[in-house]
Design a protein around this motif. Structure first.
Motif, PDB file in Angstrom:
ATOM      1  N   VAL A   1       9.221   2.952 -10.174  1.00 35.51           N
ATOM      2  CA  VAL A   1       9.103   4.048  -9.221  1.00 35.51           C
ATOM      3  C   VAL A   1       7.693   4.611  -9.372  1.00 35.51           C
ATOM      4  O   VAL A   1       7.265   4.933 -10.482  1.00 35.51           O
ATOM      5  N   TYR A   2       6.989   4.711  -8.260  1.00 33.16           N
ATOM      6  CA  TYR A   2       5.612   5.185  -8.263  1.00 33.16           C
ATOM      7  C   TYR A   2       5.569   6.621  -7.758  1.00 33.16           C
ATOM      8  O   TYR A   2       6.155   6.948  -6.714  1.00 33.16           O
ATOM      9  N   TYR A   3       4.864   7.457  -8.498  1.00 31.59           N
ATOM     10  CA  TYR A   3       4.746   8.879  -8.182  1.00 31.59           C
ATOM     11  C   TYR A   3       3.280   9.238  -7.963  1.00 31.59           C
ATOM     12  O   TYR A   3       2.403   8.758  -8.692  1.00 31.59           O
ATOM     13  N   CYS A   4       3.019  10.100  -6.995  1.00 35.77           N
ATOM     14  CA  CYS A   4       1.705  10.707  -6.951  1.00 35.77           C
ATOM     15  C   CYS A   4       1.820  12.124  -7.486  1.00 35.77           C
ATOM     16  O   CYS A   4       2.885  12.756  -7.418  1.00 35.77           O
ATOM     17  N   ALA A   5       0.734  12.603  -8.045  1.00 35.99           N
ATOM     18  CA  ALA A   5       0.733  13.897  -8.707  1.00 35.99           C
ATOM     19  C   ALA A   5      -0.650  14.526  -8.588  1.00 35.99           C
ATOM     20  O   ALA A   5      -1.653  13.819  -8.439  1.00 35.99           O
TER      21      ALA A   5
ATOM     22  N   THR B   1       0.841  -1.187   0.000  1.00 32.99           N
ATOM     23  CA  THR B   1       0.000   0.000   0.000  1.00 32.99           C
ATOM     24  C   THR B   1       0.877   1.239   0.000  1.00 32.99           C
ATOM     25  O   THR B   1       1.716   1.404   0.881  1.00 32.99           O
ATOM     26  N   LEU B   2       0.689   2.074  -0.974  1.00 27.51           N
ATOM     27  CA  LEU B   2       1.409   3.344  -1.068  1.00 27.51           C
ATOM     28  C   LEU B   2       0.540   4.454  -0.492  1.00 27.51           C
ATOM     29  O   LEU B   2      -0.683   4.427  -0.615  1.00 27.51           O
ATOM     30  N   SER B   3       1.182   5.419   0.118  1.00 26.07           N
ATOM     31  CA  SER B   3       0.491   6.589   0.651  1.00 26.07           C
ATOM     32  C   SER B   3       1.063   7.849   0.016  1.00 26.07           C
ATOM     33  O   SER B   3       2.238   7.912  -0.328  1.00 26.07           O
ATOM     34  N   CYS B   4       0.234   8.853  -0.094  1.00 28.53           N
ATOM     35  CA  CYS B   4       0.656  10.151  -0.615  1.00 28.53           C
ATOM     36  C   CYS B   4       0.021  11.224   0.259  1.00 28.53           C
ATOM     37  O   CYS B   4      -1.205  11.401   0.238  1.00 28.53           O
TER      38      CYS B   4
ATOM     39  N   GLY C   1       5.240  14.307  -6.494  1.00 30.41           N
ATOM     40  CA  GLY C   1       6.093  13.858  -5.420  1.00 30.41           C
ATOM     41  C   GLY C   1       7.412  13.350  -5.988  1.00 30.41           C
ATOM     42  O   GLY C   1       7.621  13.332  -7.208  1.00 30.41           O
ATOM     43  N   HIS C   2       8.291  12.901  -5.099  1.00 28.26           N
ATOM     44  CA  HIS C   2       9.617  12.453  -5.527  1.00 28.26           C
ATOM     45  C   HIS C   2       9.642  10.969  -5.900  1.00 28.26           C
ATOM     46  O   HIS C   2      10.627  10.498  -6.452  1.00 28.26           O
TER      47      HIS C   2
END
Length: 122
Positions: free
Chosen positions: A93-97, A19-22, A113-114
């Protein structure tokens, strides 16, 4: 300005979950659409999933539909990407935008994000 910080990446086995968070901060981000993108080695960055902060309308790329779920918690200013049934080809690499509207179009996302690395082993 909107600031975005991703977390939650790591190593998973094929078939596993992450689970990724942003976390978002800054001005009026609730007016934005938020998206998750990913970039694998040697490939272009691609859209994965998107959500509207206000009405929580969600949309996905065909490659992740049925396996990934995007959600958001307005009280925590946080969006999530629940990734199930992971495959080695999800390695990226997963980015949120954040964009001014709901869209799959990368060029319309003005805040990024980075990134966080996700690696799926077979």
């Amino acid at each position: 300005q909107v600031q975005l910080v991703e977390s939650g990446g790591g190593l998973a086995q094929a078939g596993g979950s992450l689970t990724l968070s942003c976390v978002a901060s800054g001005r009026a981000f609730s007016a934005y659409g938020l998206g998750w993108f990913r970039q694998a080695p040697g490939k272009e960055r691609e859209f994965v999933a998107g959500i509207s902060w206000i009405i929580a309308n969600t949309y996905y790329s065909d490659s992740v539909k049925g396996r990934f779920t995007i959600s958001r918690d307005n009280a925590k200013n946080t969006a999530y990407l629940q990734m199930n049934s992971l495959k080695p080809e999800d390695t990226a690499v997963y980015y949120c935008a954040a964009a001014g509207t709901q869209t799959r179009v990368e060029a319309l996302y003005h805040y990024w994000g980075h990134g966080t690395q996700v690696t799926v082993s077979s």
